[in-house]
Structures are given as C-alpha cells and as structure tokens.
Design a protein around this motif. Sequence first.
Motif, PDB file in Angstrom:
ATOM      1  N   VAL A 190       0.819  -1.214   0.000  1.00  0.00           N
ATOM      2  CA  VAL A 190       0.000   0.000   0.000  1.00  0.00           C
ATOM      3  C   VAL A 190       0.852   1.263   0.000  1.00  0.00           C
ATOM      4  CG1 VAL A 190      -2.036  -1.010   1.095  1.00  0.00           C
ATOM      5  CG2 VAL A 190      -0.163  -0.169   2.525  1.00  0.00           C
ATOM      6  N   TYR A 191       2.117   1.156   0.398  1.00  0.00           N
ATOM      7  CA  TYR A 191       2.956   2.343   0.469  1.00  0.00           C
ATOM      8  C   TYR A 191       3.478   2.768  -0.901  1.00  0.00           C
ATOM      9  CZ  TYR A 191       2.519   1.336   5.372  1.00  0.00           C
ATOM     10  OH  TYR A 191       1.993   1.089   6.614  1.00  0.00           O
ATOM     11  N   GLN A 192       3.089   2.023  -1.944  1.00  0.00           N
ATOM     12  CA  GLN A 192       3.343   2.469  -3.307  1.00  0.00           C
ATOM     13  C   GLN A 192       2.254   3.431  -3.785  1.00  0.00           C
ATOM     14  OE1 GLN A 192       3.426  -1.151  -5.575  1.00  0.00           O
ATOM     15  NE2 GLN A 192       5.513  -1.668  -5.012  1.00  0.00           N
ATOM     16  N   MET A 193       1.163   3.518  -3.013  1.00  0.00           N
ATOM     17  CA  MET A 193       0.040   4.347  -3.405  1.00  0.00           C
ATOM     18  C   MET A 193       0.243   5.784  -2.922  1.00  0.00           C
ATOM     19  SD  MET A 193      -1.566   1.903  -4.864  1.00  0.00           S
ATOM     20  CE  MET A 193      -3.182   2.556  -5.258  1.00  0.00           C
ATOM     21  N   ILE A 194      -0.119   6.738  -3.781  1.00  0.00           N
ATOM     22  CA  ILE A 194       0.055   8.153  -3.476  1.00  0.00           C
ATOM     23  C   ILE A 194      -1.310   8.833  -3.412  1.00  0.00           C
ATOM     24  CG2 ILE A 194       1.017  10.339  -4.298  1.00  0.00           C
ATOM     25  CD1 ILE A 194       3.219   8.779  -5.651  1.00  0.00           C
ATOM     26  N   LYS A 195      -1.524   9.615  -2.359  1.00  0.00           N
ATOM     27  CA  LYS A 195      -2.768  10.371  -2.247  1.00  0.00           C
ATOM     28  C   LYS A 195      -2.821  11.447  -3.328  1.00  0.00           C
ATOM     29  CE  LYS A 195      -4.077   9.908   2.608  1.00  0.00           C
ATOM     30  NZ  LYS A 195      -4.381  10.630   3.860  1.00  0.00           N
ATOM     31  N   GLU A 196      -3.996  11.561  -3.950  1.00  0.00           N
ATOM     32  CA  GLU A 196      -4.148  12.515  -5.041  1.00  0.00           C
ATOM     33  C   GLU A 196      -5.220  13.560  -4.749  1.00  0.00           C
ATOM     34  OE1 GLU A 196      -3.463  11.440  -9.562  1.00  0.00           O
ATOM     35  OE2 GLU A 196      -5.587  11.244  -9.065  1.00  0.00           O
ATOM     36  N   GLY A 197      -5.864  13.467  -3.613  1.00  0.00           N
ATOM     37  CA  GLY A 197      -6.946  14.377  -3.287  1.00  0.00           C
ATOM     38  C   GLY A 197      -8.295  13.755  -3.602  1.00  0.00           C
ATOM     39  N   GLU A 198      -9.341  14.259  -2.934  1.00  0.00           N
ATOM     40  CA  GLU A 198     -10.707  13.764  -3.116  1.00  0.00           C
ATOM     41  C   GLU A 198     -10.799  12.269  -2.827  1.00  0.00           C
ATOM     42  OE1 GLU A 198     -11.914  14.909  -7.038  1.00  0.00           O
ATOM     43  OE2 GLU A 198     -12.229  17.001  -6.460  1.00  0.00           O
ATOM     44  N   ALA A 199     -10.024  11.813  -1.850  1.00  0.00           N
ATOM     45  CA  ALA A 199     -10.015  10.414  -1.378  1.00  0.00           C
ATOM     46  C   ALA A 199      -9.525   9.439  -2.434  1.00  0.00           C
ATOM     47  CB  ALA A 199     -11.415  10.001  -0.896  1.00  0.00           C
ATOM     48  N   LEU A 200      -8.798   9.904  -3.438  1.00  0.00           N
ATOM     49  CA  LEU A 200      -8.287   9.034  -4.498  1.00  0.00           C
ATOM     50  C   LEU A 200      -6.804   8.743  -4.293  1.00  0.00           C
ATOM     51  CD1 LEU A 200      -9.939  10.590  -7.697  1.00  0.00           C
ATOM     52  CD2 LEU A 200     -10.779   8.719  -6.256  1.00  0.00           C
ATOM     53  N   TYR A 201      -6.404   7.547  -4.739  1.00  0.00           N
ATOM     54  CA  TYR A 201      -5.002   7.140  -4.718  1.00  0.00           C
ATOM     55  C   TYR A 201      -4.591   6.738  -6.137  1.00  0.00           C
ATOM     56  CZ  TYR A 201      -5.425   6.714   0.371  1.00  0.00           C
ATOM     57  OH  TYR A 201      -5.620   6.967   1.699  1.00  0.00           O
ATOM     58  N   ARG A 202      -3.310   6.908  -6.411  1.00  0.00           N
ATOM     59  CA  ARG A 202      -2.753   6.422  -7.676  1.00  0.00           C
ATOM     60  C   ARG A 202      -1.462   5.688  -7.401  1.00  0.00           C
ATOM     61  NH1 ARG A 202       1.568   9.683  -9.095  1.00  0.00           N
ATOM     62  NH2 ARG A 202       1.592  11.772  -8.158  1.00  0.00           N
ATOM     63  N   MET A 203      -1.062   4.895  -8.376  1.00  0.00           N
ATOM     64  CA  MET A 203       0.182   4.148  -8.253  1.00  0.00           C
ATOM     65  C   MET A 203       1.366   5.093  -8.426  1.00  0.00           C
ATOM     66  SD  MET A 203       1.515   1.126  -7.903  1.00  0.00           S
ATOM     67  CE  MET A 203       3.065   0.279  -8.203  1.00  0.00           C
ATOM     68  N   ASN A 204       2.386   4.927  -7.615  1.00  0.00           N
ATOM     69  CA  ASN A 204       3.603   5.721  -7.749  1.00  0.00           C
ATOM     70  C   ASN A 204       4.313   5.331  -9.034  1.00  0.00           C
ATOM     71  OD1 ASN A 204       5.946   7.168  -7.488  1.00  0.00           O
ATOM     72  ND2 ASN A 204       6.545   6.288  -5.524  1.00  0.00           N
ATOM     73  N   GLU A 205       4.351   6.266  -9.989  1.00  0.00           N
ATOM     74  CA  GLU A 205       4.924   5.962 -11.301  1.00  0.00           C
ATOM     75  C   GLU A 205       6.418   5.695 -11.233  1.00  0.00           C
ATOM     76  OE1 GLU A 205       3.884   9.201 -13.783  1.00  0.00           O
ATOM     77  OE2 GLU A 205       1.729   8.752 -13.789  1.00  0.00           O
ATOM     78  N   GLY A 206       7.080   6.248 -10.235  1.00  0.00           N
ATOM     79  CA  GLY A 206       8.515   6.032 -10.110  1.00  0.00           C
ATOM     80  C   GLY A 206       8.871   4.770  -9.355  1.00  0.00           C
ATOM     81  N   ASP A 207       7.873   4.011  -8.931  1.00  0.00           N
ATOM     82  CA  ASP A 207       8.108   2.792  -8.164  1.00  0.00           C
ATOM     83  C   ASP A 207       8.136   1.590  -9.101  1.00  0.00           C
ATOM     84  OD1 ASP A 207       8.148   0.816  -6.093  1.00  0.00           O
ATOM     85  OD2 ASP A 207       7.255   2.320  -4.781  1.00  0.00           O
ATOM     86  N   GLU A 208       8.997   0.637  -8.811  1.00  0.00           N
ATOM     87  CA  GLU A 208       9.120  -0.545  -9.663  1.00  0.00           C
ATOM     88  C   GLU A 208       8.130  -1.646  -9.293  1.00  0.00           C
ATOM     89  OE1 GLU A 208      13.158  -1.810  -9.489  1.00  0.00           O
ATOM     90  OE2 GLU A 208      13.941  -0.020 -10.503  1.00  0.00           O
ATOM     91  N   GLY A 209       7.319  -1.418  -8.272  1.00  0.00           N
ATOM     92  CA  GLY A 209       6.349  -2.420  -7.868  1.00  0.00           C
ATOM     93  C   GLY A 209       5.243  -2.595  -8.895  1.00  0.00           C
ATOM     94  N   GLN A 210       4.499  -3.687  -8.771  1.00  0.00           N
ATOM     95  CA  GLN A 210       3.433  -3.958  -9.724  1.00  0.00           C
ATOM     96  C   GLN A 210       2.188  -3.149  -9.376  1.00  0.00           C
ATOM     97  OE1 GLN A 210       2.762  -8.180  -9.182  1.00  0.00           O
ATOM     98  NE2 GLN A 210       1.117  -7.803  -7.737  1.00  0.00           N
ATOM     99  N   PRO A 211       1.412  -2.729 -10.386  1.00  0.00           N
ATOM    100  CA  PRO A 211       0.192  -1.964 -10.130  1.00  0.00           C
ATOM    101  C   PRO A 211      -0.859  -2.844  -9.478  1.00  0.00           C
ATOM    102  CG  PRO A 211       0.368  -2.528 -12.459  1.00  0.00           C
ATOM    103  CD  PRO A 211       1.658  -2.929 -11.825  1.00  0.00           C
ATOM    104  N   PRO A 212      -1.882  -2.241  -8.863  1.00  0.00           N
ATOM    105  CA  PRO A 212      -2.955  -3.029  -8.252  1.00  0.00           C
ATOM    106  C   PRO A 212      -3.619  -3.969  -9.251  1.00  0.00           C
ATOM    107  CG  PRO A 212      -3.079  -0.751  -7.532  1.00  0.00           C
ATOM    108  CD  PRO A 212      -2.038  -0.798  -8.613  1.00  0.00           C
ATOM    109  N   VAL A 213      -4.025  -5.129  -8.773  1.00  0.00           N
ATOM    110  CA  VAL A 213      -4.634  -6.152  -9.633  1.00  0.00           C
ATOM    111  C   VAL A 213      -6.015  -6.515  -9.087  1.00  0.00           C
ATOM    112  CG1 VAL A 213      -2.418  -7.127 -10.359  1.00  0.00           C
ATOM    113  CG2 VAL A 213      -3.526  -7.991  -8.288  1.00  0.00           C
TER     114      VAL A 213
END
Length: 276
Positions: A190-213
Amino acid sequence: MLKGFYTAASGMIAQQRKQETLSNNLANANTPGFKADQGSLRAFPEMLMQQMGSKTLPTKQGTTLPIRNPIGALNTGVYMQETTPSFTQGDTRETGMSTDMALINGNMPDEDGGLFFTVQNEAGELRYTRNGNFTVDSEGFLTTKQGNYVLDQNNEPVQTLGMEFQVDKEGVLQANGQAIPLGISYTPDVYQMIKEGEALYRMNEGDEGQPPVNARNTAGVSFTTEQGFLEGSNVDPTQTMTEMMNSYRIYETNQKVLKAYDQSMDKAVNEIGVVR
C-alpha cells in the motif's frame, strides 16, 4: 553561533509542517475511508567537532606537532522527510443508504497488502479509493460524490439505472437482472500508493512495484463488502490533539532558543565591539 541559529529554525519549520499534517488529519476525522498521514522527521547529517592545536616537542629543532582532540558531534537540524498514510482499517457505521458500501479487509498474503474500490477520474485514468460513499448520477451510473465513475472488475463503469440494487458480501451488484462484480483492487504494498486528493489514490509511477490487480484473481486475498455501511476515518482525534499540543511545545521551545541566539548576536555586534 549561526549554526545553532539555523538548527533551531529548522526545528521550527519541521514542527510547522507536522502541525499542518496533523491539522489535515483532524479536519478529515469524519471523512469516510480517510487514512491518517504520519510525518517522518529526519536529522540533517551531523558534524564532528574537533579541538585543533599544536604541541612543541623539546628537541633541538623545536619540532611542532598538530593536535586534534575530538569534542563530539554537532546536530545541524531536522526536516520533514515524508508523510505516509496509515492504512489500518477504520470503524464501520451503518447509514442505511443503498449506495453506501464499506470494504472490509479479510486475509491478505502480503504484510503491507491493501484493498481498494476501483474508480475512474475525469481524465479516464484508473484511480483507487477506500471511500465507499457513492451515489447514482442522472444517467444511472454509480459514481463517487465527486462524479468519478465506479468501475466493475473489467474496468467498465457500473450502471444501476437507479437506487434500487443489491450488493452481496462478495461485492457483486445485482441490478436489472444482471450480476456485476464491483472492481476490487489489491496491491501487495500500500505504500506504493500516493494520495491525489478527493479520497483518491494512484500508483507511484517512479516505483518498480506492480500496479494493483483484481483482488478476486489473487490467491490468498479475501474481503467482504457491506451495503448500507461506511468505513470511517482511522484518525484518532484524542491522540491527534495530543500530538498537536506536543508539536506546538517543541515549536515554542525552538522559538525560545532562536530568540536567545538572536539576543546573543545582538550583544556581539552592538556591545562587545564597542570602544569605551
């Protein structure tokens, strides 16, 4: 002296930023699915202080040797390194609204794993949220309060054509004679997720981890959904207020140190060098 001046000032700035984080947490204490941010303070690199001198040996040539005696380390201040959300499960409360849904964590194979509702932002990009305070728009699509489409497991907008629908504990929505599995996404970190506002999260683009599935296709992952319930914020108002008061006291202490340095510098400039 100037080093101490900057050290105290850095402490004030760090505590000010911590106060901003805590204030934001407190302001969102009643926001469904909100995850409290935790600030991490880190010290700047320390400086090693040494006493430098010399010693003359009793020889014919009068040999002089340099002497360095270690005094100790000098801290050069602190700064707010980052803020990371705490993804602990919030308490659930019953609302009785058919469009409200709480996502309850079950078993997860990864220590830092997390579950999210899958939504679509205004640009058509995938985003993730824990806020299940949904509604139905004028076209009959299930959306967030900000108008973002709630997606199914195929990343398509969910159409209910009204408020009369049922969602079972497996997250399958029954409407118009159709069974639509809601998009429940799983991330192993979960620490790959970045808060974007309005209760939304996005994947950290600079992280090498896999996106949510798709959580349903991930071995070892389980969850339940509760229709007519909402997951509350995991902010503890009492603890947050205590941390805010403690942070303010530290800020005030650094402020007094800064004032003392300022007074010492004033004396050094205006009194010590005065010719009587």
